[in-house]
Design an enzyme around this catalytic site. Sequence first.
Site, PDB file in Angstrom:
ATOM      1  N   ARG A 183      10.772  -6.565  -4.048  1.00 24.28           N
ATOM      2  CA  ARG A 183       9.591  -6.474  -3.035  1.00 24.28           C
ATOM      3  C   ARG A 183      10.128  -6.667  -1.691  1.00 24.28           C
ATOM      4  O   ARG A 183       9.490  -6.240  -0.943  1.00 24.28           O
ATOM      5  CB  ARG A 183       8.840  -7.580  -3.525  1.00 24.28           C
ATOM      6  N   ILE A 214       0.348  -5.852   2.019  1.00 26.67           N
ATOM      7  CA  ILE A 214       1.068  -5.594   0.690  1.00 26.67           C
ATOM      8  C   ILE A 214       0.366  -6.635  -0.048  1.00 26.67           C
ATOM      9  O   ILE A 214       0.367  -7.804   0.125  1.00 26.67           O
ATOM     10  CB  ILE A 214       2.642  -5.835   0.895  1.00 26.67           C
ATOM     11  N   SER A 215      -0.054  -6.143  -1.385  1.00 19.25           N
ATOM     12  CA  SER A 215      -0.534  -7.137  -2.470  1.00 19.25           C
ATOM     13  C   SER A 215       0.177  -8.401  -2.683  1.00 19.25           C
ATOM     14  O   SER A 215       1.208  -8.361  -2.795  1.00 19.25           O
ATOM     15  CB  SER A 215      -1.211  -6.489  -3.603  1.00 19.25           C
ATOM     16  N   GLN A 216      -0.348  -9.475  -3.104  1.00 15.84           N
ATOM     17  CA  GLN A 216      -0.021 -10.382  -3.663  1.00 15.84           C
ATOM     18  C   GLN A 216       0.679 -10.190  -5.046  1.00 15.84           C
ATOM     19  O   GLN A 216      -0.036  -9.605  -5.748  1.00 15.84           O
ATOM     20  CB  GLN A 216      -1.034 -11.776  -3.770  1.00 15.84           C
ATOM     21  N   VAL A 225      -1.270  -8.166  -8.374  1.00 19.12           N
ATOM     22  CA  VAL A 225      -0.569  -6.878  -8.818  1.00 19.12           C
ATOM     23  C   VAL A 225      -0.217  -6.876 -10.371  1.00 19.12           C
ATOM     24  O   VAL A 225      -0.696  -6.224 -11.348  1.00 19.12           O
ATOM     25  CB  VAL A 225       0.647  -6.359  -8.054  1.00 19.12           C
TER      26      VAL A 225
END
Length: 656
Positions: A35, A61-63, A67
Amino acid sequence: MLDYEHARRRMVERHLARRGIADARVLKAMDAVPRETFVEEGFEEFAYEDSPLPIAEGQTISQPYIVARMAEAAEIEKTDTVLEVGAGSGYAAAVLSHLARRVFAIERHAALAERAAARLAGLGLRNAEVRAGDGTKGWPEKAPFDAILVSAGGPAAPAALKAQLEIGGRLIIPVGRQERSQRLLRITRLAADRYEEEDLGGVFFVPLVGEAGWSEHPEEAGVRLRQRLPERIADAGEDLPSLDDPAFADAFERFADRRVVLLGEASHGTSEFYRARAAVTRRLVERHGFTIVAVEADWPDAAAIDRFVRGREETGGEPPFRRFPTWMWRNGEVVAFVTWLRSHNAGRRDGAQTGFYGLDIYNMRASIAAVLAYLDATDPDAADVARERYGCLTPWQNAPDTYGRAVLTAGYRTCEDAVVRQCRELLRRALEKTGDGGDALFDAAQNARLVASAERYYRIMYYGGADAWNLRDRHMFETLDHLLERAGPQGKAVVWAHNSHVGDARHTDMGEVRGELSIGQLCREKYGSGAALIGFGTDRGTVAAATDWDGEMEIKAVRPSREDSVERCFHLSGKRRFLLDFAGHPPVAEALAARRLERFIGVIYRPESELASHYANAGLSRQFDAYVWFDETRAVTPLAANAQKDRMPDTFPFGL
Ligand code: SAH
């Protein structure tokens, strides 16, 4: 250099597996994607915290947890073709590329799409393709898809996406009538024209902007609340008399048989919350044998107040509550309460007196002040970072951009050991001084435990997040538990702390999204219905708060609550001041169990970024047993403003 692999494994274990992600393939995929490659430069140290982070174009950016949850819900097979709408950094697409045969991802911002594509190529993930465009229209040339994941929240599921699902295919999409607060849905295409819809819970995404999403102009997105719930709240709410009326506490008699009554607050600087808690506490102490008042404050500072309320001589030394945030306890409302408590205790023998105790990590605020003073002198940049962290890393904060200001500098890392050493020293000295009074709580073993947990706390609070919060709330609960144990089976306590501590964290974003717990939750787990969790709320008015940690106290205007918040439902009830006891009103409780935005103001209030900085999702009637509403509220009266010695002869513990 951070050990990313270790951090990643820890994230998978702690934030994903332990919180219910069970699909081994998903966990493996999450463990396979670096990540740190997908976050912006400078944010790498946060890459494995379970948090969204800012990327370019104001997006995030997604957690990781989300995800993983979406990927798991999509039930992706090795042979599947998957579409992602809202590729952003490309992180989720990378995870999906480990699960599916082919991944197509669409991103609205061309610059983001380009970088995402480059990152995926850089990692050798050749089965993933990214293009720029409006994903609400899908990608017809590549359809049908076995699964479609939408990483942004829209007002409804776009018809084009449903139509591009394979029969049996799954569409995972956050849907909500308001931007940034949605329900995560799984829509399965059962037959050509038959779909099944499941609700997977409350989530928080950036808006899906496009033809079948939100328009570019957010003000068009407003929605009207249905009137029904506010009316039902009005019917169920029991009007309260004015705060000065001795009958104010009558409605709270129902909680008198509990072992612990926890009284919350929606901010650390609202007069009504203090006065209401004082009135209720007074009743519980006077008539119902409560002998412990335990508050969200440092132990040594509260101990000075305890000496005062027991009529003991002051031992000298620094007056209590002289450090940021001073107004939280040095205010006229608290003086009035402790002055009353002193007169109540006068003439009572020791065991029959009511004490005043601090639950917080032993001398947390003194330590923070010492850390800041040290960093100010040795590394001002690191001091700025520390200030930002203390102010921002609250469990309701949802503002990825504030991380930008809180990124650790190399300077801090080199200071860390010295800082921790200094904190330990400070703690040791403070503990040596508390030899007086022979307080049973503070025997040698307890002191040793304190030193151990405090040091760990100082270290991890810089890294923020659930660990530090949980350590602190566990400590507060254990201190409370020790006090109750010492008081014997008849012992009863009142707790004053912020709603975020008093409420049951399992029914809020804290527990659901961040893996955080709370004193209220721990009390429920131990005492069951012997604990009453009472929340407090307001719509608007003024509040005492600072803009930054260590900043000046200001009297700030509290914005009227958001249209999509639970506070708005209470405001629309039209009632000014009331108690809503959920146990007595199951249908209203049921309606208020649904996740809604709730406002949390701590010692920091940033109205300009209110949604991201102060609202989080909660199911109010599960979080609390009862809720006290003051439609309009005023800031507390800080002592400095009326510090006239001759007019307030009884305020000696505050050193006036
Ligand atoms: N999955 C991404 C999350 C990015 S946030 C990650 O892991 O990094 C959501 C993204 O959706 C934003 O980048 C936003 O620009 C994009 N988005 C919003 N509406 C869109 C639309 N109609 N089509 C494609 N992308 C969209």
